[in-house]
Design an enzyme around this catalytic site. Structure first.
Site, mmCIF file in Angstrom:
data_model
loop_
_atom_site.group_PDB
_atom_site.id
_atom_site.type_symbol
_atom_site.label_atom_id
_atom_site.label_comp_id
_atom_site.label_asym_id
_atom_site.label_seq_id
_atom_site.Cartn_x
_atom_site.Cartn_y
_atom_site.Cartn_z
ATOM 1 N N ASP A 1 -31.062 18.034 30.028
ATOM 2 C CA ASP A 1 -30.166 18.899 29.265
ATOM 3 C C ASP A 1 -30.830 20.240 28.951
ATOM 4 O O ASP A 1 -32.055 20.313 28.783
ATOM 5 C CB ASP A 1 -29.776 18.196 27.954
ATOM 6 C CG ASP A 1 -28.615 18.882 27.269
ATOM 7 O OD1 ASP A 1 -27.848 19.589 27.950
ATOM 8 O OD2 ASP A 1 -28.471 18.711 26.045
ATOM 9 N N ASN B 1 -18.428 16.033 33.049
ATOM 10 C CA ASN B 1 -18.750 17.408 33.436
ATOM 11 C C ASN B 1 -17.620 18.108 34.190
ATOM 12 O O ASN B 1 -17.649 19.340 34.351
ATOM 13 C CB ASN B 1 -20.026 17.455 34.284
ATOM 14 C CG ASN B 1 -21.288 17.225 33.471
ATOM 15 O OD1 ASN B 1 -22.324 16.851 33.997
ATOM 16 N ND2 ASN B 1 -21.213 17.442 32.159
#
Length: 261
Positions: free
Chosen positions: A28, A76
């Site tokens: 991330d 996503n």
């Protein structure tokens, strides 16, 4: 259990520490890394690939047998179309630019996730990566692509039903045979970069007893120092798996603390 030697920031004797067989990482912070540099988010993802290549090598050098990374989650798809398209293109570029090196360095690549919704071109590139590295054994790199932990449990249940497993015959061990990571032991260590303190639907079944390590380091900046910090933290944990006595000693971390006293 593999062993490796860590050196602290000051000059001391190396400390032998235990290494987890399997590390899972939520990579991330790519977008925020790019934003800090006034660049598009995809720019951060490109540098994130470089961090992944570094981490695979560093993990293999330290004796880690399995490394699983969250490359693209089933959530996503909600991101801007430009970023999603960039990520798909990056998957193609990564295979083209790094597959040969991964192959020669003994990395076996596996892809897990729902690939039915990705393009034929991306699916073919991922299949190529798996086929080209199928003979390698130094480290097993599993890339979770269009993956979600809830999807994994659901697809495992459906596959068990399709296989004719009766309800009274279905237990944890049997269901695990249908999970996406049936080829690997459960992760010993779960790392998330970027400063967020959540697992984000990653390996929900498999990380039930994983040791969790969170770092503020944005993924493109992740390297050997951050990996070693996570390994030192892991070596100091007492893994009880629901019991009372520790399953593994924490002597390595204790030695690192006392070696300079």
């Amino acid at each position: 259990m593999a062993l490796f030697k860590l050196r602290s920031a000051v000059k001391r004797e190396p400390v032998v520490a235990t290494v987890p067989r399997h590390i899972a990482i939520v990579m991330d912070g790519n977008g925020r890394w790019a934003k800090k540099r006034f660049m598009p988010r995809v720019f951060g993802h490109k540098h994130g690939v470089d961090a992944l290549v570094r981490t695979v090598k560093a993990s293999a050098d330290r004796g880690v047998e399995y490394l699983t990374v969250f490359a693209f989650s089933s959530e996503n798809w909600k991101r801007p179309q430009e970023e999603v398209s960039g990520l798909m293109g990056l998957a193609l570029a990564t295979v083209a630019n790094h597959l040969a090196k991964m192959t020669t360095e003994g990395v076996r690549i596996r892809i897990v996730g729902d690939l039915s919704t990705v393009s034929d071109k991306v699916r073919a590139a991922l299949a190529q990566a798996e086929a080209a590295t199928a003979h390698n054994t130094r480290i097993h790199l599993t890339v979770a692509f269009n993956y979600g932990g809830r999807w994994d449990v659901l697809q495992a249940c459906r596959r068990a039903i399709e296989a004719g497993v009766a309800a009274d015959q279905l237990d944890e061990a049997r269901l695990a045979q249908f999970m996406a990571l049936k080829h690997a032991p459960d992760p010993d260590l779960f790392i998330r970069t970027g400063g967020e303190l959540r697992v984000s639907n990653f390996l929900l079944w498999q990380i039930a007893y994983s040791e969790l390590h969170f770092t503020d380091c944005l993924w493109p900046d992740f390297g050997e120092a951050e990996l070693d910090a996570a390994l030192v933290a892991y070596a100091g944990r007492e893994r009880r798996f629901g019991g009372v006595e520790a399953a593994e000693p924490a002597a390595a971390a204790d030695a690192l603390t006392t070696s300079g006293s």
